[in-house]
Write a protein that holds these residues in place. Sequence first.
Motif, PDB file in Angstrom:
ATOM      1  N   SER A 191      41.108  44.181  32.077  1.00 21.08           N
ATOM      2  CA  SER A 191      40.339  45.219  32.786  1.00 21.08           C
ATOM      3  C   SER A 191      39.714  46.190  31.787  1.00 21.08           C
ATOM      4  CB  SER A 191      41.280  45.998  33.706  1.00 21.08           C
ATOM      5  OG  SER A 191      42.244  46.681  32.921  1.00 21.08           O
ATOM      6  N   GLY A 192      38.753  46.941  32.291  1.00 21.68           N
ATOM      7  CA  GLY A 192      38.195  48.005  31.459  1.00 21.68           C
ATOM      8  C   GLY A 192      39.284  48.976  31.037  1.00 21.68           C
ATOM      9  N   SER A 193      40.244  49.185  31.903  1.00 23.29           N
ATOM     10  CA  SER A 193      41.315  50.142  31.611  1.00 23.29           C
ATOM     11  C   SER A 193      42.157  49.690  30.427  1.00 23.29           C
ATOM     12  CB  SER A 193      42.230  50.307  32.828  1.00 23.29           C
ATOM     13  OG  SER A 193      41.501  50.721  33.952  1.00 23.29           O
ATOM     14  N   ASN A 201      40.026  49.859  27.148  1.00 21.54           N
ATOM     15  CA  ASN A 201      39.809  51.196  26.579  1.00 21.54           C
ATOM     16  C   ASN A 201      41.112  51.808  26.067  1.00 21.54           C
ATOM     17  OD1 ASN A 201      36.974  51.659  26.732  1.00 21.54           O
ATOM     18  ND2 ASN A 201      37.145  51.813  28.955  1.00 21.54           N
ATOM     19  N   TYR A 261      34.685  58.061  33.053  1.00 22.15           N
ATOM     20  CA  TYR A 261      35.774  57.275  33.622  1.00 22.15           C
ATOM     21  C   TYR A 261      35.960  56.057  32.717  1.00 22.15           C
ATOM     22  CZ  TYR A 261      38.837  54.952  36.941  1.00 22.15           C
ATOM     23  OH  TYR A 261      39.934  54.355  37.533  1.00 22.15           O
ATOM     24  N   HIS A 262      37.053  56.062  31.952  1.00 22.42           N
ATOM     25  CA  HIS A 262      37.307  54.918  31.069  1.00 22.42           C
ATOM     26  C   HIS A 262      38.474  54.066  31.564  1.00 22.42           C
ATOM     27  CE1 HIS A 262      34.279  56.111  28.215  1.00 22.42           C
ATOM     28  NE2 HIS A 262      34.828  57.302  28.045  1.00 22.42           N
ATOM     29  N   GLY A 263      39.074  54.445  32.698  1.00 17.26           N
ATOM     30  CA  GLY A 263      40.114  53.578  33.239  1.00 17.26           C
ATOM     31  C   GLY A 263      41.173  54.327  34.020  1.00 17.26           C
ATOM     32  N   GLU A 266      29.686  56.526  27.150  1.00 11.67           N
ATOM     33  CA  GLU A 266      29.118  55.629  28.153  1.00 11.67           C
ATOM     34  C   GLU A 266      27.607  55.728  27.960  1.00 11.67           C
ATOM     35  OE1 GLU A 266      30.813  55.592  32.397  1.00 11.67           O
ATOM     36  OE2 GLU A 266      31.605  57.433  31.566  1.00 11.67           O
ATOM     37  N   ASP A 277      30.375  56.627  36.651  1.00 11.34           N
ATOM     38  CA  ASP A 277      31.205  57.315  37.649  1.00 11.34           C
ATOM     39  C   ASP A 277      31.016  58.831  37.616  1.00 11.34           C
ATOM     40  OD1 ASP A 277      32.151  54.940  38.612  1.00 11.34           O
ATOM     41  OD2 ASP A 277      33.940  54.930  37.370  1.00 11.34           O
ATOM     42  N   ASP A 301      31.388  52.112  25.810  1.00 12.60           N
ATOM     43  CA  ASP A 301      32.017  51.543  26.998  1.00 12.60           C
ATOM     44  C   ASP A 301      30.910  50.940  27.863  1.00 12.60           C
ATOM     45  OD1 ASP A 301      33.112  51.020  29.462  1.00 12.60           O
ATOM     46  OD2 ASP A 301      34.364  52.815  29.511  1.00 12.60           O
ATOM     47  N   VAL A 316      31.489  48.754  30.190  1.00  8.18           N
ATOM     48  CA  VAL A 316      32.217  48.095  31.278  1.00  8.18           C
ATOM     49  C   VAL A 316      31.381  48.006  32.553  1.00  8.18           C
ATOM     50  CG1 VAL A 316      34.221  48.346  32.812  1.00  8.18           C
ATOM     51  CG2 VAL A 316      34.504  48.552  30.341  1.00  8.18           C
ATOM     52  N   LYS A 317      30.727  49.093  32.933  1.00  5.92           N
ATOM     53  CA  LYS A 317      29.969  49.010  34.181  1.00  5.92           C
ATOM     54  C   LYS A 317      28.483  48.718  33.973  1.00  5.92           C
ATOM     55  CE  LYS A 317      30.906  51.738  37.848  1.00  5.92           C
ATOM     56  NZ  LYS A 317      30.769  52.955  38.663  1.00  5.92           N
ATOM     57  N   LYS A 345      34.683  44.435  33.885  1.00  8.52           N
ATOM     58  CA  LYS A 345      34.052  44.234  35.195  1.00  8.52           C
ATOM     59  C   LYS A 345      33.250  42.931  35.266  1.00  8.52           C
ATOM     60  CE  LYS A 345      33.593  49.079  36.586  1.00  8.52           C
ATOM     61  NZ  LYS A 345      34.134  49.445  37.876  1.00  8.52           N
TER      62      LYS A 345
HETATM   63  C1  LIG Z   1      32.615  52.795  32.449  1.00  5.62           C
HETATM   64  C2  LIG Z   1      33.938  52.288  32.918  1.00  5.62           C
HETATM   65  N1  LIG Z   1      34.886  52.013  32.012  1.00  5.62           N
HETATM   66  C3  LIG Z   1      36.090  51.544  32.371  1.00  5.62           C
HETATM   67  C4  LIG Z   1      36.409  51.350  33.695  1.00  5.62           C
HETATM   68  C5  LIG Z   1      37.743  50.823  34.079  1.00  5.62           C
HETATM   69  O1  LIG Z   1      37.622  49.501  34.466  1.00  5.62           O
HETATM   70  P1  LIG Z   1      38.723  48.817  35.410  1.00  5.62           P
HETATM   71  O2  LIG Z   1      38.773  49.603  36.676  1.00  5.62           O
HETATM   72  O3  LIG Z   1      38.233  47.426  35.581  1.00  5.62           O
HETATM   73  O4  LIG Z   1      40.005  48.868  34.673  1.00  5.62           O
HETATM   74  C6  LIG Z   1      35.450  51.634  34.679  1.00  5.62           C
HETATM   75  C7  LIG Z   1      35.769  51.467  36.101  1.00  5.62           C
HETATM   76  O5  LIG Z   1      35.162  52.032  36.979  1.00  5.62           O
HETATM   77  C8  LIG Z   1      34.184  52.100  34.274  1.00  5.62           C
HETATM   78  O6  LIG Z   1      33.228  52.376  35.172  1.00  5.62           O
END
Ligand SMILES: Cc1ncc(COP(=O)(O)O)c(C=O)c1O
Length: 437
Positions: free
Chosen positions: A108-110, A113, A136-138, A204, A209, A237, A239-240, A266
Amino acid sequence: MPGLYARESRSVSKMAHLRFFPQAVVGGSGAYLTADDGRQLLDFSASWGAASLGHSHPAIREAVGRALSDQAGASYLSSANEACVLLAEKLLSLVPERARGRVWFGHSGSDANETVARIVVAATGRPRILAFHGAYHGGTIGSMGVSGHPAQQGSRAEGLTLVPYPNSYAAGSPEAARDAALAHLERLFATEVPPEEVAAFFIEPIQSDGGMLVPPDGFFKAVEALCRRHGILIVSDEVKVGLGRSGRFNAFEHSGIEPDIVVFGKGLGGGLPISAVVGPEAIMNHSVAFSLQTVHGNPVCAAAALAVLQTIERDHLILNADRSGKVLREALDRLTARHTLIGDVRGRGLALGIELVTDPASREPASRQAALTVYRAFQLGLVLYYVGVQSNVLELTPPLTLTPAEAESGVAMLGQALADVAAGRIDEALLGDFAGW
Ligand SMILES: Cc1ncc(COP(=O)(O)O)c(C=O)c1O
């Protein structure tokens, strides 16, 4: 299976819920989901961007089926597997030279990160990290520790300093937003945050978010120069907004910068859980057994990710994100002319935000109206959610496969939803169980 939503509440915990309306789905195809009552819902969220190719994409189905028919274990912890090696080789070719070292895989992104937050401190010996307010990094302790989103119920890391993300709409102009944010950063470095103590700056490239904020021209170039001067690693990041969504493969490319570390999640798995961190060998190989979970590097998820990357290339989905994004953007701009609730439309490609305000002059956040609008849109057949530190920015992250006709159709439903909300036709009591965030 009608009644699925109510039935869920009798067995499934709410801890991971982030609900905006009673959505329950039993299937999906392309940009559409099938609700439990048989309705077809146009998905402008793609499960927060995770369903990057839409639902039930044949390339993912085929890759997953093949990987499962002769499964090369379930993990890369104690064994190499081909899918992970191929995926790592592919990802290395997609990042700038300075990040082209080694790849780590997570779920996961969480966890990605969180791993970066730990390894940059361990590898550099510097105790501090910078990130943005609203970021929002996780949702794990370590990733929340380097985040700045007010909705999170976790504490920040001891060495974290949050700085303002430039908000062009709130500041009145991109230049004003950029100059204020840079001045803040320079002041910090000259006072309470000695830059030689900072290991990394988490950015980001579009703050999703936090309100789908697009950085002003030149902002990240100036941040990059500061980071280089002080030996601070830049962690992008993606991720999104990465993996083609912004109209470029990496969203940081719009800013002309070269991060040291790139984080993917994601959409990488197209709906399956996989994340990746790509960075310099000295950082990524700093330590063994440093960040691992049993089925990290699962070959089935890695095969799905490879299929996603191949499909993005083969079907020119970056170009599609750009083109369908323009169609969406133009349709949204037409809506803006008709609805005073819309204060600002912003974003890149298929990562778009619509900030709702009670009055365009005062720019007071219209948070309640945002919640009502997404609820009403759902009733009309459109799925989208809202983000933002004031909960008033509608977020559009549809599948990268979105067609211009789907874009127009979704905006028509959104226009109807906004009109119904503005006219007071939607009962506020509907929101009772839907606190959102
Ligand atoms: C920019 C960003 N990084 C990290 C995450 C965390 O990802 P995850 O919810 O898949 O762990 C999110 C989730 O919304 C995100 O938008």
